[in-house]
Design a protein around this motif. Structure first.
Motif, PDB file in Angstrom:
ATOM      1  N   LEU A  18       0.860  -1.199   0.041  1.00  0.00           N
ATOM      2  CA  LEU A  18       0.014  -0.006  -0.053  1.00  0.00           C
ATOM      3  C   LEU A  18       0.865   1.262   0.003  1.00  0.00           C
ATOM      4  N   ILE A  61      -8.044  12.305  -6.112  1.00  0.00           N
ATOM      5  CA  ILE A  61      -6.766  11.545  -6.151  1.00  0.00           C
ATOM      6  C   ILE A  61      -6.096  11.745  -4.533  1.00  0.00           C
ATOM      7  N   LEU A  63      -7.961  12.370  -1.938  1.00  0.00           N
ATOM      8  CA  LEU A  63      -8.649  11.515  -1.038  1.00  0.00           C
ATOM      9  C   LEU A  63      -8.164  10.074  -1.069  1.00  0.00           C
ATOM     10  N   ALA A  64      -7.992   9.517  -2.228  1.00  0.00           N
ATOM     11  CA  ALA A  64      -7.449   8.203  -2.390  1.00  0.00           C
ATOM     12  C   ALA A  64      -6.038   8.145  -1.696  1.00  0.00           C
ATOM     13  N   ALA A  67      -6.800   7.745   2.120  1.00  0.00           N
ATOM     14  CA  ALA A  67      -7.417   6.759   2.401  1.00  0.00           C
ATOM     15  C   ALA A  67      -6.439   5.469   2.224  1.00  0.00           C
ATOM     16  N   VAL A  68      -5.487   5.279   1.391  1.00  0.00           N
ATOM     17  CA  VAL A  68      -4.403   4.324   1.281  1.00  0.00           C
ATOM     18  C   VAL A  68      -3.464   4.396   2.579  1.00  0.00           C
ATOM     19  N   ALA A  70      -3.800   5.559   5.245  1.00  0.00           N
ATOM     20  CA  ALA A  70      -4.786   5.283   6.643  1.00  0.00           C
ATOM     21  C   ALA A  70      -4.923   3.846   6.590  1.00  0.00           C
ATOM     22  N   THR A  71      -5.216   3.156   5.529  1.00  0.00           N
ATOM     23  CA  THR A  71      -5.260   1.725   5.518  1.00  0.00           C
ATOM     24  C   THR A  71      -4.011   0.909   5.604  1.00  0.00           C
TER      25      THR A  71
END
Lengths: 100, 566
Positions: A18, A61, A63-64, A67-68, A70-71
């Motif tokens: 990730l 992008i 935002l993505a 999220a990446v 955070a994951t």
């Protein structure tokens, strides 16, 4: 407990991958390209809209990317937690260290 | 947008941007695919709260994957429209240079004029190519057509970008979903390991829970479903527009190998609603819904269907107006009441969902132009007024085209008088010597705006010039939807071929409709005399379910050519 031991490497690998996904997202230049095109078509109706859609895509992008990140952080934290549980579990089972 | 604006464009930049976007699309989809996979992985391992987190992350990844798709679509749209812009710019530049070389004046709106000092001399000359006024008129036509094409391509690109911006904005900025995702996936998961748990399936997409989002998931009726009309008509105007946008965006025309409307055409009768409209206006006859000769009014002819957005077969219809002597399938200019496309205001509420277009070759044509007699042409003969003075069209019985694009039957080539001035027939004459460096689209493409005749001419002219001495058909399929949920597809064609020594391109507009055999069409000239153009249609089979009503109504007696010469 062999299940946890078998999965932990995959968890580590997923977190690392990730991180690589995040750097690939950083390499996207869609908004820049659309803004450049808007400049190449002065006086056109599509110029302003090109800049707007570029800004929206840039926002998506970003935002993505968040999220990446955070994951990946969640996966890393999970791996830490599982390792701690794996270490403590044999002690909890019957109060004696169990054989693997 | 004027001549100077078009000439300032750097159209080469668009091709580079399109290429960049295609690469970005691949990269973004790869990223989001990986993100989704790892989201699933996390949920599979953790279970419980982490499973919910995984589902939310899955939804986000799903949406972002669509954003990646969208970037690719934008690249394709830009590439297509960049070619249109470049072609229009090329024509504007070439015509401007030609005008300057001839000492003519070019104004910003594309009109070319003769300097005052030469005007008096020009007035004394014959009306031919040596007359500056003649050249100015020809260059004005080229320039204005090119400017129109540029404006349409610009507007189409702006509309596509606007739709994309709305889509990205809605999908990527829903704060409630974002906050849920961040809240769940940011929480470290230290819980019991649940052996054998499986990744969650695709979660219900919260972004698709709006009024029309189910069009993509099948939760709402599609155009192929009987209940589609009732569902669509109940939507608000904004929701209807959204549904139209979604249908248009999700319909991928693909390449010629993937999408060929002529391969999906099926025979059949007019839909019941079109038959009702026809019956309300006048006594119709024939399976194609044509009125009796001498009867004036509006109506639909056509029948059969063609594959379109939403996975449905869209009924093929051609709106027309007849004054009893002439049949018109298109207006010469746009009209406030929607023109013939909306039955001059008698059947309003039609919106174009998407227009697909492409080119199809009829095959090579030799210098003998033998094959040219099979197709509809406007002649290139120019009289003293500089306008075409004779028109050659063919009747439906001698233009039949198989799904492979091979014409057969017929061979008659008849002369028809000039169309009346109030409903101008499209007059098309273009020189093959015009340079056309920009290649036309060689595959099926789609757009959102209906193209006007000038743009059709430009596109097909480019196609013919680029592909050499082959007869070409440029086709457009307009997929349209009414406010009340009815759907229709109008298939327009423009056929061009070089004439004789290839010094000239001649062509004609038409509407295509099925012959009744799958994949096979026949065509009618866009505006034609009545009943000559429909003679064969009246000799068709009896109306289904009504053996008493037969298409044979008139005995034309003399051969058509002889009657016209009387």
């Amino acid at each position: 407990m062999t299940g946890i031991r078998a999965d932990l490497p995959r968890l580590d690998a997923a977190a690392a991958q990730l991180g690589e996904v995040a750097s690939r997202l950083d390499g996207l230049s869609t908004a820049h390209a659309l803004a450049g095109l808007a400049g190449a078509l002065p006086g056109s109706a599509c110029g302003l809209v090109l800049e707007r859609v570029g800004a929206e895509i840039s926002c998506a992008i970003r935002l993505a990317r968040g999220a990446v990140d955070a994951t990946a952080a969640a996966l890393t934290a999970s791996a830490v937690g599982y390792r701690a549980a794996d270490h403590l579990a044999p002690v909890r089972v019957g109060g004696r260290r169990a054989e693997a | 947008m004027g001549v100077s604006t078009v000439l300032r464009w750097d159209t080469s930049a668009a091709a580079a941007v399109a290429s960049r976007l295609r690469a970005d699309s691949e990269r973004a989809r790869g990223c989001f695919e990986d993100f989704r996979t790892h989201s699933e992985l996390q949920a599979a391992w953790a279970g419980g709260a982490a499973s919910a987190a995984g589902q939310h992350a899955y939804r986000l990844a799903q949406d972002l994957y669509i954003v990646g798709d969208l970037i690719g679509l934008l690249g394709a749209t830009i590439a297509r429209r960049a070619a249109d812009l470049a072609a229009a710019q090329h024509t504007v530049r070439a015509a401007s240079i030609e005008a300057a070389a001839a000492g003519l004046l070019v104004s910003e709106d594309g009109s070319v004029s003769v300097p005052t000092a030469q005007a008096a001399v020009a007035a004394q000359l014959d009306w031919d190519a040596r007359n500056p006024s003649f050249l100015a008129a020809r260059l004005t036509a080229r320039l204005t057509a090119a400017l129109t094409a540029a404006n349409l391509a610009d507007a189409d690109l702006a509309a596509a970008m606007s739709t994309a911006a709305r889509t990205v904005s809605v999908r990527a900025s829903n704060p409630s979903v974002i906050s849920q995702v961040v809240r769940y996936i940011a929480r470290p998961v230290i819980g019991p390991f649940v052996a054998g748990s499986r990744p969650p399936g695709p979660a219900e997409d919260p972004f698709l829970c709006d009024a029309v989002g189910g069009l993509e998931t099948g939760r709402h009726p599609r155009p192929s479903d009987p209940e589609f009309g009732a569902w669509f008509s109940a939507l608000t105007p904004a929701e209807k527009q959204q549904a139209i946008d979604r249908l248009g965006m999700t319909f991928t025309a693909g390449t010629a190998g993937e999408y060929d409307p002529f391969a999906t055409i099926r025979g059949g009768e007019l839909p019941a609603w079109a038959q009702r409209i026809n019956a309300a206006g006048y006594a119709c006859t024939g399976t194609l819904g044509l009125p009796l000769p001498g009867t004036a009014g509006h109506g639909y002819f056509g029948g059969g269907s063609v594959a379109g957005p939403g996975g449905a077969q869209w009924p093929i219809l051609s709106p027309y107006y007849t004054d009893g002597h002439y049949v018109y399938l298109a207006d010469g200019a746009s009209r406030a009441d929607g023109g013939i496309a909306q039955l001059d205001g008698h059947d309003p509420g039609w919106h174009t969902v998407v227009v697909t277009t492409g080119t199809a070759a009829f095959g090579s044509i030799g210098t003998s132009t033998a094959a040219a007699t099979l197709m509809a042409f406007l002649s290139g003969t120019e009289g003293s007024s500089g306008r075409a003075v004779s028109v050659n069209v063919v009747t439906p019985d001698n233009v039949r085209v198989t799904r492979d694009g091979v014409p057969y039957d017929g061979g008659r080539h008849q002369a028809v008088a000039r169309m009346p001035a109030n409903k101008p027939y499209a007059e098309v004459v273009s020189k093959m010597s015009h340079p056309h460096d920009e290649l036309p689209p060689q595959h099926a493409i789609k757009s959102r705006n209906k193209l006007d005749l000038g743009t059709q001419v430009l596109e097909t002219g480019n196609a013919v010039a680029a592909l050499g001495p082959h007869a070409q058909r440029q086709w457009w399929v307009d997929y349209q939807i009414n406010d009340d949920g009815r759907t229709r597809a109008v298939i327009r064609t423009f056929t061009e071929s070089s004439k004789g020594d290839f010094s000239k391109v001649i062509g004609g507009f038409g509407h295509a409709f099925p012959t009744g055999r799958t994949g096979e069409t026949q065509e009618l000239p866009i505006n034609t005399r009545y009943p000559e153009g429909f003679r064969q249609l009246y000799e068709g089979p009896p109306i289904s379910g009504d053996p008493g009503r037969h298409g044979r109504l008139v005995d034309l007696g003399l051969p058509i050519a002889e009657r016209l010469n009387k």
